[in-house]
Motif scaffolding. Sequence first.
Motif, PDB file in Angstrom:
ATOM      1  N   PRO A  98     -25.732  39.666  40.144  1.00  0.00           N
ATOM      2  CA  PRO A  98     -25.292  38.883  38.989  1.00  0.00           C
ATOM      3  C   PRO A  98     -24.292  39.603  38.085  1.00  0.00           C
ATOM      4  O   PRO A  98     -23.639  38.963  37.266  1.00  0.00           O
ATOM      5  CB  PRO A  98     -26.595  38.593  38.242  1.00  0.00           C
ATOM      6  N   THR A  99     -24.138  40.912  38.227  1.00  0.00           N
ATOM      7  CA  THR A  99     -23.214  41.634  37.349  1.00  0.00           C
ATOM      8  C   THR A  99     -21.752  41.450  37.760  1.00  0.00           C
ATOM      9  O   THR A  99     -20.858  41.710  36.956  1.00  0.00           O
ATOM     10  CB  THR A  99     -23.528  43.142  37.335  1.00  0.00           C
ATOM     11  N   ILE A 100     -21.497  41.004  38.969  1.00  0.00           N
ATOM     12  CA  ILE A 100     -20.115  40.816  39.420  1.00  0.00           C
ATOM     13  C   ILE A 100     -19.541  39.586  38.728  1.00  0.00           C
ATOM     14  O   ILE A 100     -20.115  38.504  38.787  1.00  0.00           O
ATOM     15  CB  ILE A 100     -20.039  40.685  40.952  1.00  0.00           C
ATOM     16  N   SER A 101     -18.388  39.770  38.072  1.00  0.00           N
ATOM     17  CA  SER A 101     -17.787  38.708  37.269  1.00  0.00           C
ATOM     18  C   SER A 101     -16.587  38.042  37.913  1.00  0.00           C
ATOM     19  O   SER A 101     -16.367  36.856  37.740  1.00  0.00           O
ATOM     20  CB  SER A 101     -17.315  39.273  35.926  1.00  0.00           C
ATOM     21  N   ILE A 102     -15.771  38.830  38.611  1.00  0.00           N
ATOM     22  CA  ILE A 102     -14.504  38.340  39.153  1.00  0.00           C
ATOM     23  C   ILE A 102     -14.229  39.041  40.477  1.00  0.00           C
ATOM     24  O   ILE A 102     -14.401  40.255  40.583  1.00  0.00           O
ATOM     25  CB  ILE A 102     -13.344  38.632  38.177  1.00  0.00           C
ATOM     26  N   LEU A 103     -13.786  38.285  41.456  1.00  0.00           N
ATOM     27  CA  LEU A 103     -13.350  38.850  42.731  1.00  0.00           C
ATOM     28  C   LEU A 103     -11.838  38.962  42.689  1.00  0.00           C
ATOM     29  O   LEU A 103     -11.144  37.983  42.414  1.00  0.00           O
ATOM     30  CB  LEU A 103     -13.788  37.943  43.890  1.00  0.00           C
ATOM     31  N   VAL A 104     -11.316  40.153  42.935  1.00  0.00           N
ATOM     32  CA  VAL A 104      -9.873  40.387  42.916  1.00  0.00           C
ATOM     33  C   VAL A 104      -9.406  40.672  44.338  1.00  0.00           C
ATOM     34  O   VAL A 104      -9.874  41.626  44.973  1.00  0.00           O
ATOM     35  CB  VAL A 104      -9.495  41.569  41.996  1.00  0.00           C
ATOM     36  N   PRO A 130      -6.737  36.745  56.200  1.00  0.00           N
ATOM     37  CA  PRO A 130      -7.905  35.996  56.668  1.00  0.00           C
ATOM     38  C   PRO A 130      -8.993  35.815  55.613  1.00  0.00           C
ATOM     39  O   PRO A 130      -9.586  34.745  55.517  1.00  0.00           O
ATOM     40  CB  PRO A 130      -8.411  36.810  57.856  1.00  0.00           C
ATOM     41  N   LEU A 131      -9.238  36.819  54.810  1.00  0.00           N
ATOM     42  CA  LEU A 131     -10.291  36.704  53.798  1.00  0.00           C
ATOM     43  C   LEU A 131      -9.867  35.745  52.682  1.00  0.00           C
ATOM     44  O   LEU A 131     -10.635  34.876  52.273  1.00  0.00           O
ATOM     45  CB  LEU A 131     -10.638  38.079  53.225  1.00  0.00           C
ATOM     46  N   VAL A 132      -8.642  35.866  52.217  1.00  0.00           N
ATOM     47  CA  VAL A 132      -8.134  34.956  51.181  1.00  0.00           C
ATOM     48  C   VAL A 132      -8.170  33.525  51.699  1.00  0.00           C
ATOM     49  O   VAL A 132      -8.649  32.614  51.017  1.00  0.00           O
ATOM     50  CB  VAL A 132      -6.712  35.346  50.734  1.00  0.00           C
ATOM     51  N   SER A 133      -7.684  33.317  52.920  1.00  0.00           N
ATOM     52  CA  SER A 133      -7.665  31.967  53.504  1.00  0.00           C
ATOM     53  C   SER A 133      -9.065  31.383  53.592  1.00  0.00           C
ATOM     54  O   SER A 133      -9.302  30.236  53.224  1.00  0.00           O
ATOM     55  CB  SER A 133      -7.034  31.995  54.893  1.00  0.00           C
ATOM     56  N   HIS A 134     -10.013  32.174  54.090  1.00  0.00           N
ATOM     57  CA  HIS A 134     -11.394  31.692  54.235  1.00  0.00           C
ATOM     58  C   HIS A 134     -12.004  31.344  52.878  1.00  0.00           C
ATOM     59  O   HIS A 134     -12.623  30.287  52.714  1.00  0.00           O
ATOM     60  CB  HIS A 134     -12.253  32.736  54.945  1.00  0.00           C
ATOM     61  N   LEU A 135     -11.840  32.229  51.920  1.00  0.00           N
ATOM     62  CA  LEU A 135     -12.452  31.995  50.608  1.00  0.00           C
ATOM     63  C   LEU A 135     -11.841  30.799  49.903  1.00  0.00           C
ATOM     64  O   LEU A 135     -12.545  30.060  49.215  1.00  0.00           O
ATOM     65  CB  LEU A 135     -12.332  33.248  49.738  1.00  0.00           C
ATOM     66  N   MET A 136     -10.568  30.590  50.076  1.00  0.00           N
ATOM     67  CA  MET A 136      -9.901  29.485  49.385  1.00  0.00           C
ATOM     68  C   MET A 136     -10.134  28.139  50.062  1.00  0.00           C
ATOM     69  O   MET A 136     -10.072  27.109  49.407  1.00  0.00           O
ATOM     70  CB  MET A 136      -8.400  29.752  49.266  1.00  0.00           C
ATOM     71  N   ILE A 148     -18.296  32.764  40.901  1.00  0.00           N
ATOM     72  CA  ILE A 148     -17.359  33.522  40.075  1.00  0.00           C
ATOM     73  C   ILE A 148     -15.927  33.117  40.419  1.00  0.00           C
ATOM     74  O   ILE A 148     -15.664  32.615  41.505  1.00  0.00           O
ATOM     75  CB  ILE A 148     -17.521  35.050  40.283  1.00  0.00           C
ATOM     76  N   PRO A 149     -14.990  33.362  39.499  1.00  0.00           N
ATOM     77  CA  PRO A 149     -13.591  33.076  39.815  1.00  0.00           C
ATOM     78  C   PRO A 149     -13.003  34.125  40.756  1.00  0.00           C
ATOM     79  O   PRO A 149     -13.489  35.259  40.823  1.00  0.00           O
ATOM     80  CB  PRO A 149     -12.889  33.125  38.456  1.00  0.00           C
ATOM     81  N   ILE A 150     -11.958  33.708  41.461  1.00  0.00           N
ATOM     82  CA  ILE A 150     -11.207  34.607  42.331  1.00  0.00           C
ATOM     83  C   ILE A 150      -9.823  34.775  41.724  1.00  0.00           C
ATOM     84  O   ILE A 150      -9.167  33.789  41.390  1.00  0.00           O
ATOM     85  CB  ILE A 150     -11.044  34.028  43.745  1.00  0.00           C
ATOM     86  N   THR A 151      -9.394  36.009  41.578  1.00  0.00           N
ATOM     87  CA  THR A 151      -8.023  36.286  41.168  1.00  0.00           C
ATOM     88  C   THR A 151      -7.281  36.757  42.408  1.00  0.00           C
ATOM     89  O   THR A 151      -7.675  37.748  43.026  1.00  0.00           O
ATOM     90  CB  THR A 151      -7.971  37.379  40.081  1.00  0.00           C
ATOM     91  N   ILE A 152      -6.215  36.029  42.779  1.00  0.00           N
ATOM     92  CA  ILE A 152      -5.399  36.420  43.928  1.00  0.00           C
ATOM     93  C   ILE A 152      -4.075  36.933  43.391  1.00  0.00           C
ATOM     94  O   ILE A 152      -3.319  36.202  42.764  1.00  0.00           O
ATOM     95  CB  ILE A 152      -5.189  35.249  44.902  1.00  0.00           C
ATOM     96  N   VAL A 153      -3.832  38.208  43.643  1.00  0.00           N
ATOM     97  CA  VAL A 153      -2.642  38.887  43.154  1.00  0.00           C
ATOM     98  C   VAL A 153      -1.608  38.890  44.278  1.00  0.00           C
ATOM     99  O   VAL A 153      -1.945  39.219  45.417  1.00  0.00           O
ATOM    100  CB  VAL A 153      -2.992  40.340  42.749  1.00  0.00           C
ATOM    101  N   PRO A 154      -0.349  38.551  43.988  1.00  0.00           N
ATOM    102  CA  PRO A 154       0.673  38.641  45.028  1.00  0.00           C
ATOM    103  C   PRO A 154       0.788  40.078  45.541  1.00  0.00           C
ATOM    104  O   PRO A 154       0.926  41.020  44.740  1.00  0.00           O
ATOM    105  CB  PRO A 154       1.960  38.211  44.311  1.00  0.00           C
ATOM    106  N   GLY A 155       0.704  40.247  46.820  1.00  0.00           N
ATOM    107  CA  GLY A 155       0.720  41.586  47.411  1.00  0.00           C
ATOM    108  C   GLY A 155       2.038  42.317  47.285  1.00  0.00           C
ATOM    109  O   GLY A 155       2.118  43.516  47.539  1.00  0.00           O
TER     110      GLY A 155
END
Length: 157
Positions: free
Chosen positions: A106-112, A124-130, A139-146
């Motif tokens: 429960p302490t995890i707030s945001i996935l980056v 693959p991970l971004v595609s699957h999660l989205m 929790i929210p996901i923040t996707i940063v441009p690589g």
Amino acid sequence: MTEDSQRVFLVVVDDSEELNVALRFACQRARHTGGRVALFRTVEPVEFQHWMGVGELMREEARQEAEHLLERVSQQVLDLSGSIPVVYIREGTARDELLKLIEEEPTISILVLAAAPKSDNPGPLVSHLMTKAAARLRIPITIVPGSLTDAEIDALT
């Protein structure tokens, strides 16, 4: 901010080139918001079943490699964010174990995550999660441009 109420930015530690982008973003956000960074790495299951002793040795070597990688990345987190990260190592497939960890912790707030910079596919991970798992996340996901530079990340955070 108390330790219990700190934002925890979870970063998946993999072998992708975009790892450093996600890591820097999470560290800078943690530093500027009084949060912490958590690191997640999976050890894929060993498929070698012919000789159990060999399979066990392969599993142990993979775990040691994961631990060494997390030690190096933890030092980067300390240097960038000013605090020691929380570290999670799990055995299994990355996407399944990631979803379990987020459900259990429960302490995890945001996935980056960072999107692959040189591809039409964000990874693959971004595609699957989205596409398949977004509805299951709490929790929210923040996707940063690589492709972001360190200066661009610093300006954003």
